[in-house]
Design a protein around this motif. Sequence first.
Motif, PDB file in Angstrom:
ATOM      1  N   ALA A   1     -30.109  31.664  19.166  1.00  0.00           N
ATOM      2  CA  ALA A   1     -29.057  31.285  20.109  1.00  0.00           C
ATOM      3  C   ALA A   1     -28.190  30.184  19.503  1.00  0.00           C
ATOM      4  N   GLU A   2     -28.812  29.200  18.892  1.00  0.00           N
ATOM      5  CA  GLU A   2     -28.047  28.112  18.254  1.00  0.00           C
ATOM      6  C   GLU A   2     -27.169  28.660  17.132  1.00  0.00           C
ATOM      7  N   GLU A   3     -27.695  29.616  16.365  1.00  0.00           N
ATOM      8  CA  GLU A   3     -26.910  30.215  15.288  1.00  0.00           C
ATOM      9  C   GLU A   3     -25.686  30.945  15.850  1.00  0.00           C
ATOM     10  N   LEU A   4     -25.870  31.625  16.961  1.00  0.00           N
ATOM     11  CA  LEU A   4     -24.745  32.331  17.581  1.00  0.00           C
ATOM     12  C   LEU A   4     -23.685  31.362  18.084  1.00  0.00           C
ATOM     13  N   VAL A   5     -24.108  30.260  18.674  1.00  0.00           N
ATOM     14  CA  VAL A   5     -23.154  29.265  19.171  1.00  0.00           C
ATOM     15  C   VAL A   5     -22.397  28.647  17.991  1.00  0.00           C
ATOM     16  N   GLU A   6     -23.079  28.435  16.880  1.00  0.00           N
ATOM     17  CA  GLU A   6     -22.437  27.854  15.698  1.00  0.00           C
ATOM     18  C   GLU A   6     -21.349  28.751  15.114  1.00  0.00           C
ATOM     19  N   THR A   7     -21.422  30.075  15.381  1.00  0.00           N
ATOM     20  CA  THR A   7     -20.385  30.986  14.874  1.00  0.00           C
ATOM     21  C   THR A   7     -19.062  30.778  15.596  1.00  0.00           C
ATOM     22  N   GLU A   8     -19.087  30.053  16.690  1.00  0.00           N
ATOM     23  CA  GLU A   8     -17.930  29.766  17.526  1.00  0.00           C
ATOM     24  C   GLU A   8     -17.415  30.994  18.274  1.00  0.00           C
ATOM     25  N   GLU A   9     -18.233  32.064  18.311  1.00  0.00           N
ATOM     26  CA  GLU A   9     -17.881  33.223  19.139  1.00  0.00           C
ATOM     27  C   GLU A   9     -18.165  32.903  20.611  1.00  0.00           C
ATOM     28  N   PHE A  10     -18.998  31.902  20.830  1.00  0.00           N
ATOM     29  CA  PHE A  10     -19.342  31.450  22.176  1.00  0.00           C
ATOM     30  C   PHE A  10     -18.987  29.983  22.247  1.00  0.00           C
ATOM     31  N   SER A  11     -18.425  29.584  23.377  1.00  0.00           N
ATOM     32  CA  SER A  11     -17.951  28.209  23.471  1.00  0.00           C
ATOM     33  C   SER A  11     -19.076  27.196  23.607  1.00  0.00           C
ATOM     34  N   SER A  12     -20.221  27.665  24.111  1.00  0.00           N
ATOM     35  CA  SER A  12     -21.353  26.754  24.295  1.00  0.00           C
ATOM     36  C   SER A  12     -22.624  27.571  24.491  1.00  0.00           C
ATOM     37  N   MET A  13     -23.742  26.881  24.495  1.00  0.00           N
ATOM     38  CA  MET A  13     -25.022  27.529  24.776  1.00  0.00           C
ATOM     39  C   MET A  13     -24.976  28.124  26.187  1.00  0.00           C
ATOM     40  N   SER A  14     -24.361  27.402  27.101  1.00  0.00           N
ATOM     41  CA  SER A  14     -24.231  27.885  28.479  1.00  0.00           C
ATOM     42  C   SER A  14     -23.451  29.196  28.520  1.00  0.00           C
ATOM     43  N   ASP A  15     -22.373  29.279  27.754  1.00  0.00           N
ATOM     44  CA  ASP A  15     -21.555  30.490  27.680  1.00  0.00           C
ATOM     45  C   ASP A  15     -22.393  31.649  27.142  1.00  0.00           C
ATOM     46  N   LEU A  16     -23.115  31.417  26.069  1.00  0.00           N
ATOM     47  CA  LEU A  16     -23.964  32.447  25.471  1.00  0.00           C
ATOM     48  C   LEU A  16     -25.015  32.949  26.456  1.00  0.00           C
TER      49      LEU A  16
ATOM     50  N   SER B   1     -25.048  32.696  29.749  1.00  0.00           N
ATOM     51  CA  SER B   1     -24.407  33.366  30.891  1.00  0.00           C
ATOM     52  C   SER B   1     -24.037  34.799  30.544  1.00  0.00           C
ATOM     53  N   ILE B   2     -23.434  34.998  29.373  1.00  0.00           N
ATOM     54  CA  ILE B   2     -23.039  36.342  28.951  1.00  0.00           C
ATOM     55  C   ILE B   2     -24.272  37.216  28.737  1.00  0.00           C
ATOM     56  N   ALA B   3     -25.285  36.662  28.067  1.00  0.00           N
ATOM     57  CA  ALA B   3     -26.500  37.428  27.797  1.00  0.00           C
ATOM     58  C   ALA B   3     -27.189  37.849  29.093  1.00  0.00           C
ATOM     59  N   LEU B   4     -27.289  36.949  30.041  1.00  0.00           N
ATOM     60  CA  LEU B   4     -27.930  37.284  31.317  1.00  0.00           C
ATOM     61  C   LEU B   4     -27.105  38.295  32.114  1.00  0.00           C
ATOM     62  N   ALA B   5     -25.790  38.141  32.110  1.00  0.00           N
ATOM     63  CA  ALA B   5     -24.931  39.085  32.828  1.00  0.00           C
ATOM     64  C   ALA B   5     -25.074  40.487  32.235  1.00  0.00           C
ATOM     65  N   GLU B   6     -25.107  40.586  30.905  1.00  0.00           N
ATOM     66  CA  GLU B   6     -25.277  41.886  30.254  1.00  0.00           C
ATOM     67  C   GLU B   6     -26.665  42.460  30.539  1.00  0.00           C
ATOM     68  N   PHE B   7     -27.689  41.630  30.504  1.00  0.00           N
ATOM     69  CA  PHE B   7     -29.043  42.090  30.800  1.00  0.00           C
ATOM     70  C   PHE B   7     -29.136  42.610  32.233  1.00  0.00           C
ATOM     71  N   ILE B   8     -28.581  41.863  33.175  1.00  0.00           N
ATOM     72  CA  ILE B   8     -28.639  42.268  34.586  1.00  0.00           C
ATOM     73  C   ILE B   8     -27.889  43.590  34.783  1.00  0.00           C
ATOM     74  N   GLY B   9     -26.733  43.742  34.157  1.00  0.00           N
ATOM     75  CA  GLY B   9     -25.980  44.991  34.249  1.00  0.00           C
ATOM     76  C   GLY B   9     -26.782  46.164  33.700  1.00  0.00           C
ATOM     77  N   LYS B  10     -27.397  45.970  32.542  1.00  0.00           N
ATOM     78  CA  LYS B  10     -28.217  47.025  31.927  1.00  0.00           C
ATOM     79  C   LYS B  10     -29.414  47.351  32.814  1.00  0.00           C
ATOM     80  N   TYR B  11     -30.054  46.336  33.327  1.00  0.00           N
ATOM     81  CA  TYR B  11     -31.220  46.536  34.199  1.00  0.00           C
ATOM     82  C   TYR B  11     -30.830  47.334  35.444  1.00  0.00           C
ATOM     83  N   ASN B  12     -29.712  46.982  36.060  1.00  0.00           N
ATOM     84  CA  ASN B  12     -29.253  47.692  37.252  1.00  0.00           C
ATOM     85  C   ASN B  12     -28.932  49.150  36.948  1.00  0.00           C
ATOM     86  N   ARG B  13     -28.289  49.402  35.786  1.00  0.00           N
ATOM     87  CA  ARG B  13     -27.992  50.786  35.397  1.00  0.00           C
ATOM     88  C   ARG B  13     -29.275  51.581  35.193  1.00  0.00           C
TER      89      ARG B  13
END
Length: 115
Positions: A22-37, A39-51
């Motif tokens: 997670a820290e490596e992903l945040v360092e790539t600057e594709e995510f603005s913060s750990m919180s952003d990463l 939030s996106i990961a959980l939203a995608e997981f929840i969407g996949k789980y619901n599908r």
Amino acid sequence: MAIRQKKESIHATVSPYVKKKAEELVETEEFSSMSDLVSIALAEFIGKYNREQKDAASKKSMHIVSDVIEAGIALVEAGRYEEAKECFAKAKELEGSDSKNSKSDEDYPREYILE
């Protein structure tokens, strides 16, 4: 006037491996913060789980429809045409006309379609 988004705080423990990745992903600057990463990961997981839950329910429903169709076929073979017609009507009702798995009359064996 600034728009304020309401955010909730979650505290969780993760493995050292997950934290490092997670820290490596945040360092790539594709995510603005750990919180952003997170939030996106959980939203995608929840969407996949619901599908997946919806797909599982749909598969279960299709098994029920298949069982009703098989019962209708057995009734035709037994010469019980009115009861068979009711089974086929029930199968179409269970499928729902807007279902992506809905069968048209052409999908039923021609000899079993009772007008």
